[in-house]
Design a protein around this motif. Structure first.
Motif, PDB file in Angstrom:
ATOM      1  N   PHE A 125     -43.702  31.278  53.149  1.00 31.19           N
ATOM      2  CA  PHE A 125     -42.943  32.533  53.151  1.00 31.19           C
ATOM      3  C   PHE A 125     -41.543  32.322  52.578  1.00 31.19           C
ATOM      4  O   PHE A 125     -41.025  33.190  51.881  1.00 31.19           O
ATOM      5  N   ALA A 126     -40.927  31.190  52.868  1.00 31.17           N
ATOM      6  CA  ALA A 126     -39.602  30.911  52.326  1.00 31.17           C
ATOM      7  C   ALA A 126     -39.650  30.833  50.802  1.00 31.17           C
ATOM      8  O   ALA A 126     -38.756  31.352  50.120  1.00 31.17           O
ATOM      9  N   TYR A 127     -40.701  30.206  50.280  1.00 31.56           N
ATOM     10  CA  TYR A 127     -40.839  30.107  48.828  1.00 31.56           C
ATOM     11  C   TYR A 127     -41.023  31.493  48.212  1.00 31.56           C
ATOM     12  O   TYR A 127     -40.347  31.851  47.248  1.00 31.56           O
ATOM     13  N   VAL A 128     -41.953  32.277  48.774  1.00 30.33           N
ATOM     14  CA  VAL A 128     -42.201  33.620  48.245  1.00 30.33           C
ATOM     15  C   VAL A 128     -40.967  34.496  48.429  1.00 30.33           C
ATOM     16  O   VAL A 128     -40.681  35.354  47.595  1.00 30.33           O
ATOM     17  N   GLY A 129     -40.216  34.261  49.493  1.00 30.31           N
ATOM     18  CA  GLY A 129     -38.991  35.025  49.709  1.00 30.31           C
ATOM     19  C   GLY A 129     -37.910  34.695  48.710  1.00 30.31           C
ATOM     20  O   GLY A 129     -37.059  35.529  48.398  1.00 30.31           O
ATOM     21  N   SER A 130     -37.931  33.478  48.173  1.00 27.87           N
ATOM     22  CA  SER A 130     -36.883  33.074  47.233  1.00 27.87           C
ATOM     23  C   SER A 130     -37.295  33.237  45.769  1.00 27.87           C
ATOM     24  O   SER A 130     -36.435  33.326  44.896  1.00 27.87           O
ATOM     25  N   VAL A 131     -38.600  33.262  45.488  1.00 28.52           N
ATOM     26  CA  VAL A 131     -39.084  33.436  44.110  1.00 28.52           C
ATOM     27  C   VAL A 131     -39.784  34.789  44.053  1.00 28.52           C
ATOM     28  O   VAL A 131     -40.907  34.938  44.513  1.00 28.52           O
ATOM     29  N   ASP A 132     -39.105  35.774  43.525  1.00 30.71           N
ATOM     30  CA  ASP A 132     -39.550  37.168  43.561  1.00 30.71           C
ATOM     31  C   ASP A 132     -40.831  37.393  42.758  1.00 30.71           C
ATOM     32  O   ASP A 132     -40.848  37.219  41.543  1.00 30.71           O
ATOM     33  N   PRO A 133     -41.913  37.810  43.425  1.00 30.62           N
ATOM     34  CA  PRO A 133     -43.157  38.088  42.701  1.00 30.62           C
ATOM     35  C   PRO A 133     -43.112  39.391  41.906  1.00 30.62           C
ATOM     36  O   PRO A 133     -44.025  39.672  41.133  1.00 30.62           O
ATOM     37  N   ASN A 134     -42.055  40.180  42.079  1.00 28.70           N
ATOM     38  CA  ASN A 134     -41.920  41.415  41.304  1.00 28.70           C
ATOM     39  C   ASN A 134     -41.467  41.135  39.877  1.00 28.70           C
ATOM     40  O   ASN A 134     -41.567  42.005  39.020  1.00 28.70           O
TER      41      ASN A 134
END
Length: 136
Positions: free
Chosen positions: A25-34
């Protein structure tokens, strides 16, 4: 240095799982999938144009980690519900591990069929024009 106590050993697995999930979650929170190019495109979506039940899951996780529950739910309602379900099961697991009891969640086959049915309905509806609100 002594061996870890029984309680420490029992708590190691649920805490390790939480650490792995928190790291993801920290990774996905810091690297925006949008933003395009950060994550691969869903193969089903790319090949067929059909949204799978997981499509929008990374965007949902990104919004969730940033505290935007509305955007998380809009990106993927099933995934957002799954985050809360995971938290509840993980909490139960931690309490039972603390007490020295195994985590046994015996679900009858009807529950698994129910989950599959919900995922199938979610997938079909989000791909139909009237279900576009469920599309990411």
């Amino acid at each position: 240095m002594g061996r870890p106590t029984g309680r420490v050993r029992r708590l190691a697995t649920p805490i390790g799982i939480l650490a792995a999930v928190a790291g993801a979650f920290a990774y996905v929170g810091s690297v925006d999938p949008n933003e395009p190019g950060h994550y691969p495109v869903c193969p089903l979506l790319k090949l067929t144009g059909v949204l799978c039940p997981g499509c929008g899951g990374l965007r949902s996780a990104h919004a969730f980690i940033h505290g935007d529950l509305g955007a998380a739910f809009t990106a993927n309602a099933i995934a957002t519900v799954g985050y809360f379900l995971f938290a509840a099961v993980w909490g139960l697991w931690l309490v039972r591990a603390w007490r020295g009891q195994p985590l046994r969640i015996g679900l009858a086959p009807v529950w698994w069929w129910g989950v599959g049915t919900v995922l199938l309905i979610f997938t079909v509806v989000r791909n139909l024009p009237f279900g576009s609100a469920l599309a990411p």
